[in-house]
Design a protein around this motif. Structure first.
Motif, PDB file in Angstrom:
ATOM      1  N   LEU A   7     100.500 -10.010  34.166  1.00  0.00           N
ATOM      2  CA  LEU A   7     100.536  -8.990  33.120  1.00  0.00           C
ATOM      3  C   LEU A   7      99.148  -8.419  32.831  1.00  0.00           C
ATOM      4  N   ASP A   8      98.142  -9.260  32.769  1.00  0.00           N
ATOM      5  CA  ASP A   8      96.780  -8.754  32.579  1.00  0.00           C
ATOM      6  C   ASP A   8      96.318  -7.964  33.793  1.00  0.00           C
ATOM      7  N   ALA A   9      96.706  -8.399  34.973  1.00  0.00           N
ATOM      8  CA  ALA A   9      96.335  -7.673  36.186  1.00  0.00           C
ATOM      9  C   ALA A   9      96.952  -6.278  36.192  1.00  0.00           C
ATOM     10  N   VAL A  10      98.192  -6.164  35.711  1.00  0.00           N
ATOM     11  CA  VAL A  10      98.843  -4.851  35.636  1.00  0.00           C
ATOM     12  C   VAL A  10      98.101  -3.954  34.652  1.00  0.00           C
ATOM     13  N   LYS A  11      97.621  -4.523  33.552  1.00  0.00           N
ATOM     14  CA  LYS A  11      96.857  -3.737  32.579  1.00  0.00           C
ATOM     15  C   LYS A  11      95.579  -3.184  33.193  1.00  0.00           C
ATOM     16  N   TYR A  12      94.918  -3.971  34.027  1.00  0.00           N
ATOM     17  CA  TYR A  12      93.652  -3.540  34.625  1.00  0.00           C
ATOM     18  C   TYR A  12      93.861  -2.561  35.777  1.00  0.00           C
ATOM     19  N   ASN A  13      94.831  -2.843  36.653  1.00  0.00           N
ATOM     20  CA  ASN A  13      95.063  -1.962  37.785  1.00  0.00           C
ATOM     21  C   ASN A  13      96.466  -2.195  38.335  1.00  0.00           C
ATOM     22  N   ALA A  14      97.420  -1.463  37.796  1.00  0.00           N
ATOM     23  CA  ALA A  14      98.823  -1.633  38.183  1.00  0.00           C
ATOM     24  C   ALA A  14      99.053  -1.265  39.643  1.00  0.00           C
ATOM     25  N   LEU A  15      98.363  -0.255  40.128  1.00  0.00           N
ATOM     26  CA  LEU A  15      98.575   0.160  41.511  1.00  0.00           C
ATOM     27  C   LEU A  15      98.197  -0.953  42.483  1.00  0.00           C
ATOM     28  N   LEU A  16      97.133  -1.663  42.206  1.00  0.00           N
ATOM     29  CA  LEU A  16      96.731  -2.767  43.071  1.00  0.00           C
ATOM     30  C   LEU A  16      97.784  -3.872  43.060  1.00  0.00           C
ATOM     31  N   VAL A  17      98.286  -4.199  41.895  1.00  0.00           N
ATOM     32  CA  VAL A  17      99.284  -5.273  41.778  1.00  0.00           C
ATOM     33  C   VAL A  17     100.541  -4.922  42.572  1.00  0.00           C
ATOM     34  N   PHE A  18     100.946  -3.661  42.533  1.00  0.00           N
ATOM     35  CA  PHE A  18     102.142  -3.258  43.272  1.00  0.00           C
ATOM     36  C   PHE A  18     101.855  -2.997  44.748  1.00  0.00           C
ATOM     37  N   SER A  19     100.609  -2.741  45.084  1.00  0.00           N
ATOM     38  CA  SER A  19     100.258  -2.475  46.475  1.00  0.00           C
ATOM     39  C   SER A  19     100.121  -3.743  47.307  1.00  0.00           C
ATOM     40  N   VAL A  20      99.717  -4.837  46.702  1.00  0.00           N
ATOM     41  CA  VAL A  20      99.505  -6.076  47.459  1.00  0.00           C
ATOM     42  C   VAL A  20     100.790  -6.534  48.175  1.00  0.00           C
ATOM     43  N   PRO A  21     101.939  -6.608  47.498  1.00  0.00           N
ATOM     44  CA  PRO A  21     103.160  -6.992  48.229  1.00  0.00           C
ATOM     45  C   PRO A  21     103.537  -5.963  49.299  1.00  0.00           C
ATOM     46  N   PHE A  22     103.308  -4.687  49.000  1.00  0.00           N
ATOM     47  CA  PHE A  22     103.617  -3.655  49.988  1.00  0.00           C
ATOM     48  C   PHE A  22     102.734  -3.798  51.224  1.00  0.00           C
ATOM     49  N   ILE A  23     101.457  -4.061  51.029  1.00  0.00           N
ATOM     50  CA  ILE A  23     100.541  -4.234  52.155  1.00  0.00           C
ATOM     51  C   ILE A  23     100.933  -5.457  52.982  1.00  0.00           C
ATOM     52  N   VAL A  54      98.119  10.453  48.354  1.00  0.00           N
ATOM     53  CA  VAL A  54      98.324  11.301  47.180  1.00  0.00           C
ATOM     54  C   VAL A  54      98.661  10.441  45.960  1.00  0.00           C
ATOM     55  N   ILE A  55      99.476   9.417  46.141  1.00  0.00           N
ATOM     56  CA  ILE A  55      99.799   8.508  45.032  1.00  0.00           C
ATOM     57  C   ILE A  55      98.537   7.836  44.516  1.00  0.00           C
ATOM     58  N   ILE A  56      97.669   7.403  45.413  1.00  0.00           N
ATOM     59  CA  ILE A  56      96.417   6.767  45.000  1.00  0.00           C
ATOM     60  C   ILE A  56      95.540   7.739  44.220  1.00  0.00           C
ATOM     61  N   ILE A  57      95.410   8.965  44.681  1.00  0.00           N
ATOM     62  CA  ILE A  57      94.586   9.969  43.992  1.00  0.00           C
ATOM     63  C   ILE A  57      95.166  10.284  42.621  1.00  0.00           C
ATOM     64  N   ILE A  58      96.477  10.478  42.542  1.00  0.00           N
ATOM     65  CA  ILE A  58      97.114  10.770  41.248  1.00  0.00           C
ATOM     66  C   ILE A  58      96.913   9.598  40.289  1.00  0.00           C
ATOM     67  N   TRP A  59      97.086   8.369  40.782  1.00  0.00           N
ATOM     68  CA  TRP A  59      96.879   7.189  39.945  1.00  0.00           C
ATOM     69  C   TRP A  59      95.429   7.144  39.447  1.00  0.00           C
ATOM     70  N   TRP A  60      94.502   7.416  40.321  1.00  0.00           N
ATOM     71  CA  TRP A  60      93.081   7.382  39.975  1.00  0.00           C
ATOM     72  C   TRP A  60      92.774   8.390  38.861  1.00  0.00           C
TER      73      TRP A  60
END
Length: 68
Positions: A7-23, A54-60
């Motif tokens: 939960l704290d990791a999602v607060k700091y960077n949700a895209l990273l948390v969701f990208s790790v399983p995808f990677i 594009v998703i990464i840029i929009i998230w950023w």
């Protein structure tokens, strides 16, 4: 995230948390491309890479607008 506090990791960077399983999934498909050829072709396509970029840029941009 390394300490297991998702939960704290999602607060700091949700895209990273969701990208790790995808990677991890993409790496699995890469290692087994003969078995999952159609999925490998889709994940390796230029269109998919562009969409992910594009998703990464929009998230950023949105993350910086919301934080500031």
């Amino acid at each position: 995230m390394l300490h297991g506090n998702i939960l704290d990791a999602v607060k700091y960077n949700a895209l990273l948390v969701f990208s790790v399983p995808f990677i991890a999934f993409a790496l699995y498909i890469e290692l087994n491309k003969n078995k999952y050829n159609q999925l490998y072709v889709k994940l390796s396509s230029r269109q998919f890479a562009t969409t992910y970029f594009v998703i990464i840029i929009i998230w950023w941009i949105l993350r910086n607008i919301i934080i500031i």
